[in-house]
Design a protein around this motif. Structure first.
Motif, PDB file in Angstrom:
ATOM      1  N   HIS A  38      11.918 -12.049  15.096  1.00  0.00           N
ATOM      2  CA  HIS A  38      11.095 -11.254  15.931  1.00  0.00           C
ATOM      3  C   HIS A  38      10.909  -9.772  15.820  1.00  0.00           C
ATOM      4  O   HIS A  38       9.999  -9.379  16.597  1.00  0.00           O
ATOM      5  CB  HIS A  38      11.784 -11.512  17.273  1.00  0.00           C
ATOM      6  N   GLN A  39      11.518  -9.219  14.940  1.00  0.00           N
ATOM      7  CA  GLN A  39      11.145  -7.460  14.630  1.00  0.00           C
ATOM      8  C   GLN A  39       9.780  -7.627  13.959  1.00  0.00           C
ATOM      9  O   GLN A  39       9.625  -8.471  12.981  1.00  0.00           O
ATOM     10  CB  GLN A  39      12.098  -7.130  13.786  1.00  0.00           C
ATOM     11  N   PRO A  40       9.014  -6.554  14.188  1.00  0.00           N
ATOM     12  CA  PRO A  40       7.927  -6.222  13.574  1.00  0.00           C
ATOM     13  C   PRO A  40       7.920  -5.941  12.094  1.00  0.00           C
ATOM     14  O   PRO A  40       8.882  -5.365  11.991  1.00  0.00           O
ATOM     15  CB  PRO A  40       7.032  -5.164  14.344  1.00  0.00           C
ATOM     16  N   PRO A  41       7.067  -6.227  11.273  1.00  0.00           N
ATOM     17  CA  PRO A  41       7.528  -5.922   9.635  1.00  0.00           C
ATOM     18  C   PRO A  41       7.410  -4.501   9.643  1.00  0.00           C
ATOM     19  O   PRO A  41       6.547  -3.716  10.372  1.00  0.00           O
ATOM     20  CB  PRO A  41       6.259  -6.842   9.105  1.00  0.00           C
ATOM     21  N   PRO A  42       7.980  -3.972   8.923  1.00  0.00           N
ATOM     22  CA  PRO A  42       7.716  -2.388   8.420  1.00  0.00           C
ATOM     23  C   PRO A  42       6.496  -2.342   8.105  1.00  0.00           C
ATOM     24  O   PRO A  42       5.607  -2.878   7.427  1.00  0.00           O
ATOM     25  CB  PRO A  42       8.932  -2.042   7.455  1.00  0.00           C
ATOM     26  N   PRO A  43       6.056  -0.987   8.553  1.00  0.00           N
ATOM     27  CA  PRO A  43       4.615  -0.567   8.226  1.00  0.00           C
ATOM     28  C   PRO A  43       4.477  -0.105   6.599  1.00  0.00           C
ATOM     29  O   PRO A  43       5.489   0.050   6.216  1.00  0.00           O
ATOM     30  CB  PRO A  43       4.248   0.788   8.976  1.00  0.00           C
ATOM     31  N   PRO A  44       3.309  -0.860   6.185  1.00  0.00           N
ATOM     32  CA  PRO A  44       3.219  -0.670   4.714  1.00  0.00           C
ATOM     33  C   PRO A  44       3.205   0.763   4.451  1.00  0.00           C
ATOM     34  O   PRO A  44       2.517   1.544   4.999  1.00  0.00           O
ATOM     35  CB  PRO A  44       1.757  -1.500   4.559  1.00  0.00           C
ATOM     36  N   ARG A  45       3.541   0.849   3.165  1.00  0.00           N
ATOM     37  CA  ARG A  45       3.540   2.381   2.699  1.00  0.00           C
ATOM     38  C   ARG A  45       2.099   2.535   2.131  1.00  0.00           C
ATOM     39  O   ARG A  45       1.569   1.810   1.313  1.00  0.00           O
ATOM     40  CB  ARG A  45       4.467   2.503   1.472  1.00  0.00           C
ATOM     41  N   ARG A  46       1.540   3.570   2.655  1.00  0.00           N
ATOM     42  CA  ARG A  46       0.391   4.076   2.305  1.00  0.00           C
ATOM     43  C   ARG A  46       0.293   5.031   1.142  1.00  0.00           C
ATOM     44  O   ARG A  46       0.792   5.838   1.066  1.00  0.00           O
ATOM     45  CB  ARG A  46      -0.478   4.578   3.561  1.00  0.00           C
ATOM     46  N   SER A  47      -0.598   4.565   0.442  1.00  0.00           N
ATOM     47  CA  SER A  47      -0.753   5.512  -1.062  1.00  0.00           C
ATOM     48  C   SER A  47      -1.928   6.463  -0.903  1.00  0.00           C
ATOM     49  O   SER A  47      -2.850   5.983   0.120  1.00  0.00           O
ATOM     50  CB  SER A  47      -1.228   4.579  -2.238  1.00  0.00           C
ATOM     51  N   LEU A  48      -1.992   7.733  -1.245  1.00  0.00           N
ATOM     52  CA  LEU A  48      -2.768   8.695  -1.127  1.00  0.00           C
ATOM     53  C   LEU A  48      -4.192   8.196  -2.235  1.00  0.00           C
ATOM     54  O   LEU A  48      -4.909   9.083  -2.036  1.00  0.00           O
ATOM     55  CB  LEU A  48      -2.379   9.976  -1.327  1.00  0.00           C
ATOM     56  N   VAL A  49      -3.683   7.590  -3.282  1.00  0.00           N
ATOM     57  CA  VAL A  49      -4.770   7.262  -4.343  1.00  0.00           C
ATOM     58  C   VAL A  49      -6.005   6.899  -3.896  1.00  0.00           C
ATOM     59  O   VAL A  49      -7.053   7.396  -4.337  1.00  0.00           O
ATOM     60  CB  VAL A  49      -4.144   6.381  -5.459  1.00  0.00           C
TER      61      VAL A  49
END
Length: 150
Positions: A38-49
């Motif tokens: 029931h925990q929301p998934p961790p936010p995706p890591r955003r790449s600056l590329v």
């Protein structure tokens, strides 16, 4: 002598302590699994590329569309002498087309396209009985060639 904590007596057949511990462990692990689901998934890591690549692509596109003068200098203006020389060359080419047509067919063409030329801004006009003129003009330059001239 240091004292060690007393160890529980070994399980006896029919002892329900081990069964109780196993059940408690099962209930705890099931509760942990449900809580994690029931925990929301961790936010995706955003790449600056991709962001940097997009900014560079948009910048290059703007440079190509706007064509700033510091990067794309305007072509130099033709001098009247150079323009006249270019027109003389165009008239010469068209005259060669007309003369080749006349040798092959025995008559003058109706227009320069029929003679295999055209598209150079030169105007063809037949002059009876078997002559022609080629004229071109642009701005202050105006040239005419007559087939009666050498």
């Amino acid at each position: 002598m240091p004292q060690t904590p007393p160890t529980p007596p070994p399980a006896q057949p029919g002892d329900r302590r081990a069964l109780k511990e196993a059940f408690q462990n099962l209930v705890k692990s099931e509760a942990d699994r449900v809580h994690a689901a029931h925990q929301p998934p961790p936010p995706p890591r955003r790449s600056l590329v991709p962001l940097v690549g997009g900014v560079i692509a948009i910048g290059l596109l703007l440079i190509l569309l706007l064509q700033p003068a510091w990067l794309f200098p305007p072509p130099p203006q033709e001098s009247p002498a150079l323009r006249e020389a270019s027109f003389r060359l165009a008239i010469y080419r068209e005259a060669m087309h007309v003369e080749a047509y006349r040798r092959a067919k025995g008559s003058l063409p109706q227009n320069l396209v029929e003679a295999g030329g055209g598209g150079s801004g030169v105007v063809f006009q037949a002059v009876p009985p078997d002559g022609y003129t080629l004229t071109v003009s642009y701005g202050d330059v105006h040239l005419t060639y007559s087939s009666s001239e050498p």
